[in-house]
Design a protein around this motif. Structure first.
Motif, PDB file in Angstrom:
ATOM      1  N   ASN A 209       0.826  -1.211   0.000  1.00 10.67           N
ATOM      2  CA  ASN A 209       0.000   0.000   0.000  1.00 10.67           C
ATOM      3  C   ASN A 209       0.859   1.260   0.000  1.00 10.67           C
ATOM      4  O   ASN A 209       0.489   2.276  -0.615  1.00 10.67           O
ATOM      5  CB  ASN A 209      -0.922   0.007   1.224  1.00 10.67           C
ATOM      6  N   ARG A 210       1.993   1.181   0.681  1.00  8.93           N
ATOM      7  CA  ARG A 210       2.909   2.332   0.732  1.00  8.93           C
ATOM      8  C   ARG A 210       3.438   2.670  -0.659  1.00  8.93           C
ATOM      9  O   ARG A 210       3.595   3.845  -1.021  1.00  8.93           O
ATOM     10  CB  ARG A 210       4.054   2.010   1.688  1.00  8.93           C
ATOM     11  N   ALA A 213       0.629   4.396  -2.540  1.00  9.42           N
ATOM     12  CA  ALA A 213       0.426   5.731  -1.969  1.00  9.42           C
ATOM     13  C   ALA A 213       1.514   6.694  -2.424  1.00  9.42           C
ATOM     14  O   ALA A 213       1.244   7.872  -2.704  1.00  9.42           O
ATOM     15  CB  ALA A 213       0.401   5.636  -0.441  1.00  9.42           C
ATOM     16  N   PHE A 214       2.746   6.195  -2.523  1.00 10.30           N
ATOM     17  CA  PHE A 214       3.838   7.047  -2.983  1.00 10.30           C
ATOM     18  C   PHE A 214       3.604   7.513  -4.415  1.00 10.30           C
ATOM     19  O   PHE A 214       3.795   8.691  -4.737  1.00 10.30           O
ATOM     20  CB  PHE A 214       5.164   6.295  -2.892  1.00 10.30           C
ATOM     21  N   LYS A 216       0.779   7.803  -5.995  1.00 18.75           N
ATOM     22  CA  LYS A 216      -0.345   8.740  -6.027  1.00 18.75           C
ATOM     23  C   LYS A 216       0.071  10.119  -5.537  1.00 18.75           C
ATOM     24  O   LYS A 216      -0.368  11.145  -6.061  1.00 18.75           O
ATOM     25  CB  LYS A 216      -1.481   8.195  -5.163  1.00 18.75           C
ATOM     26  N   LYS A 217       0.951  10.157  -4.536  1.00 18.99           N
ATOM     27  CA  LYS A 217       1.369  11.421  -3.945  1.00 18.99           C
ATOM     28  C   LYS A 217       2.426  12.133  -4.779  1.00 18.99           C
ATOM     29  O   LYS A 217       2.415  13.364  -4.888  1.00 18.99           O
ATOM     30  CB  LYS A 217       1.913  11.167  -2.533  1.00 18.99           C
ATOM     31  N   GLU A 218       3.340  11.377  -5.364  1.00 23.28           N
ATOM     32  CA  GLU A 218       4.457  11.970  -6.104  1.00 23.28           C
ATOM     33  C   GLU A 218       3.993  12.358  -7.508  1.00 23.28           C
ATOM     34  O   GLU A 218       3.816  11.515  -8.385  1.00 23.28           O
ATOM     35  CB  GLU A 218       5.612  10.971  -6.182  1.00 23.28           C
ATOM     36  N   LYS A 219       3.775  13.645  -7.725  1.00 23.17           N
ATOM     37  CA  LYS A 219       3.172  14.133  -8.963  1.00 23.17           C
ATOM     38  C   LYS A 219       4.031  13.846 -10.194  1.00 23.17           C
ATOM     39  O   LYS A 219       3.523  13.636 -11.289  1.00 23.17           O
ATOM     40  CB  LYS A 219       2.905  15.638  -8.860  1.00 23.17           C
ATOM     41  N   LEU A 222       3.464  10.133 -11.138  1.00 20.20           N
ATOM     42  CA  LEU A 222       2.106   9.973 -11.659  1.00 20.20           C
ATOM     43  C   LEU A 222       1.981  10.579 -13.048  1.00 20.20           C
ATOM     44  O   LEU A 222       1.358   9.996 -13.948  1.00 20.20           O
ATOM     45  CB  LEU A 222       1.115  10.631 -10.697  1.00 20.20           C
ATOM     46  N   THR A 338      12.424   8.670  -7.561  1.00 27.52           N
ATOM     47  CA  THR A 338      11.964   7.573  -6.706  1.00 27.52           C
ATOM     48  C   THR A 338      13.052   7.201  -5.713  1.00 27.52           C
ATOM     49  O   THR A 338      14.199   6.968  -6.100  1.00 27.52           O
ATOM     50  CB  THR A 338      11.608   6.330  -7.551  1.00 27.52           C
ATOM     51  N   LYS A 399       3.316  22.341 -12.761  1.00 27.34           N
ATOM     52  CA  LYS A 399       3.520  21.756 -11.437  1.00 27.34           C
ATOM     53  C   LYS A 399       4.944  21.950 -10.927  1.00 27.34           C
ATOM     54  O   LYS A 399       5.234  21.607  -9.786  1.00 27.34           O
ATOM     55  CB  LYS A 399       3.202  20.256 -11.469  1.00 27.34           C
TER      56      LYS A 399
END
Length: 407
Positions: A209-210, A213-214, A216-219, A222, A338, A399
């Motif tokens: 899950n981490r 989540a990373f 999704k959070k790291e624009k 993504l 990353t 961004k």
């Protein structure tokens, strides 16, 4: 790229091991499918070999959690050795006429599993081998290798099978994995790789899950995945329907071969050019170069609307340049943004996302081909890729996607 291979011994050993084992993977594709047909006499079961490989891409989303925790060099060496032994045992059973369908698919599953583990580790280990400023050059070097292998490996696999039968090809393939392991053993990794197993509070579910989540959070990550999905969707039909395109446009029988040759040449040139230009640019401009790669591809695909003269061949070169740009830049952006402990997970999601896009694009093009001429189909696909290029440029600039990477 030559300088990086000459001056960085770790990367050189990795490069050679990757080249040899990737060649073995391509031989596997042909030899195992051919062996399956020999044993089962079924084209359906033969096609299942490729289905298994696709399914294990999804499995890699889960195994990559373990790859991030385990030592990458150890995974690469053991994966190569296991694949070598697996192929040799398979070879012996087949020669002794002791191979049945169940055993065959068990060996194929083992081969595919360790191949997927190896691919995850290959992507994750690169930032440990080269300094940050050389990541683009490293990605370019590996991209060129894969492009050359894709051009030649299936051809040589066919020659091996024709010359030595499928059993001889398997024996040679087994040897290639041993040679790859010997090269990878020479790599000397820094202290952070050796200390990687220190954590004891490991929860597989939490780590899985981490990883999501990373992303999704790291624009940045993504954004790269979204534009790569779009790029693959709109560019996929350029290979799958090109034989029909040239036939429909009444080109000669060698037209498709010329097209693929020019596309491959453009791809190699694009990868080399990105590595060369990057030495003169700050890394913060990689996003703009990625948009430029999509732009070249969009122009090439849209240009296939003009299905006469030399235009399709010029378009092939532009499409190849685009592939060379994109294949290097998206990998480099992911490696830059990353953290090392998440590298395998992020690349696994990236591979699955980009791989899924291609068959969707092919199906969409095939459906349109039932009602429209193929040259007309390429126009909206090219425009779609141009939209991806514009979105990439705007998204990265708005961004400030790469603003923090030089700090």
């Amino acid at each position: 790229m030559i300088g990086l291979l000459r001056n960085n011994k770790n990367f050189f050993y990795y490069f050679m091991g990757n080249f040899i084992s990737s060649g073995g993977d391509f031989i596997d594709d042909v030899a195992l499918a051919q062996l399956t047909f020999y044993v089962t006499k079924s084209t359906l079961l033969m096609s299942c070999v490729f289905v298994i490989k696709i399914l294990f891409l999804v499995v890699s989303l889960f195994t990559s959690v373990l790859v991030d925790r385990w030592k990458k060099k150890r995974i690469l060496v053991l994966s190569s050795l296991v694949q070598a032994v697996n192929l040799m045992v398979l070879f012996c059973l087949y020669v002794q006429d002791s191979l049945n369908v169940g055993l065959l698919f068990l060996f194929i599953v083992v081969q595919t599993l360790f191949s997927i583990l190896s691919i995850s580790a290959r992507n994750a280990i690169i930032p440990l081998l080269v300094p940050r400023e050389d990541l683009v050059k490293a990605s370019a070097s590996l991209s060129v290798v894969m492009q050359v292998l894709q051009i030649t490996a299936y051809f040589f696999a066919g020659i091996l099978i024709a010359r030595f039968d499928v059993t001889g090809a398997m024996a040679i393939d087994s040897l290639s994995f041993v040679l790859a392991a010997l090269s990878l053993l020479k790599i000397k990794l820094p202290a952070e790789e050796k200390a990687e197993m220190g954590r004891q509070d490991f929860s597989f579910r939490e780590e899985l899950n981490r990883g999501f989540a990373f992303i999704k959070k790291e624009k940045i990550i993504l954004a790269v995945m979204l534009v790569t999905f779009g790029g693959n969707f709109f560019s996929a039909p350029t290979e799958s329907v090109m034989p029909a395109y040239f036939s429909e446009s009444q080109f000669d029988t060698a037209a498709f071969s010329r097209y693929m040759l020019l596309a491959a040449l453009g791809s190699v040139m694009g990868s080399c050019w990105v590595a060369k230009v990057n030495a003169k640019l700050e890394v913060s401009r990689l996003g703009g170069m990625l948009a430029g790669g999509f732009l070249l591809g969009g122009l090439g695909i849209a240009g296939l609307y003009v299905n006469r003269g030399l235009v399709p061949y010029v378009c092939a070169w532009l499409i190849g340049l685009s592939e060379g740009f994109v294949s290097v830049l998206n990998a480099s952006l992911i490696q830059i943004k990353t953290p090392q402990e998440m590298m395998a997970r992020v690349f696994s999601v990236f591979k699955c996302t980009s791989y899924i896009a291609s068959p969707l694009g092919v199906v969409a093009a095939g459906a349109l081909g039932e009602y429209l001429k193929l040259n007309i189909i390429f126009l909206p696909f090219g425009i779609g890729l141009l939209v991806v290029a514009v979105y990439t440029g705007i998204s990265f600039r708005r961004k400030g996607v790469l603003a923090q990477e030089v700090r």
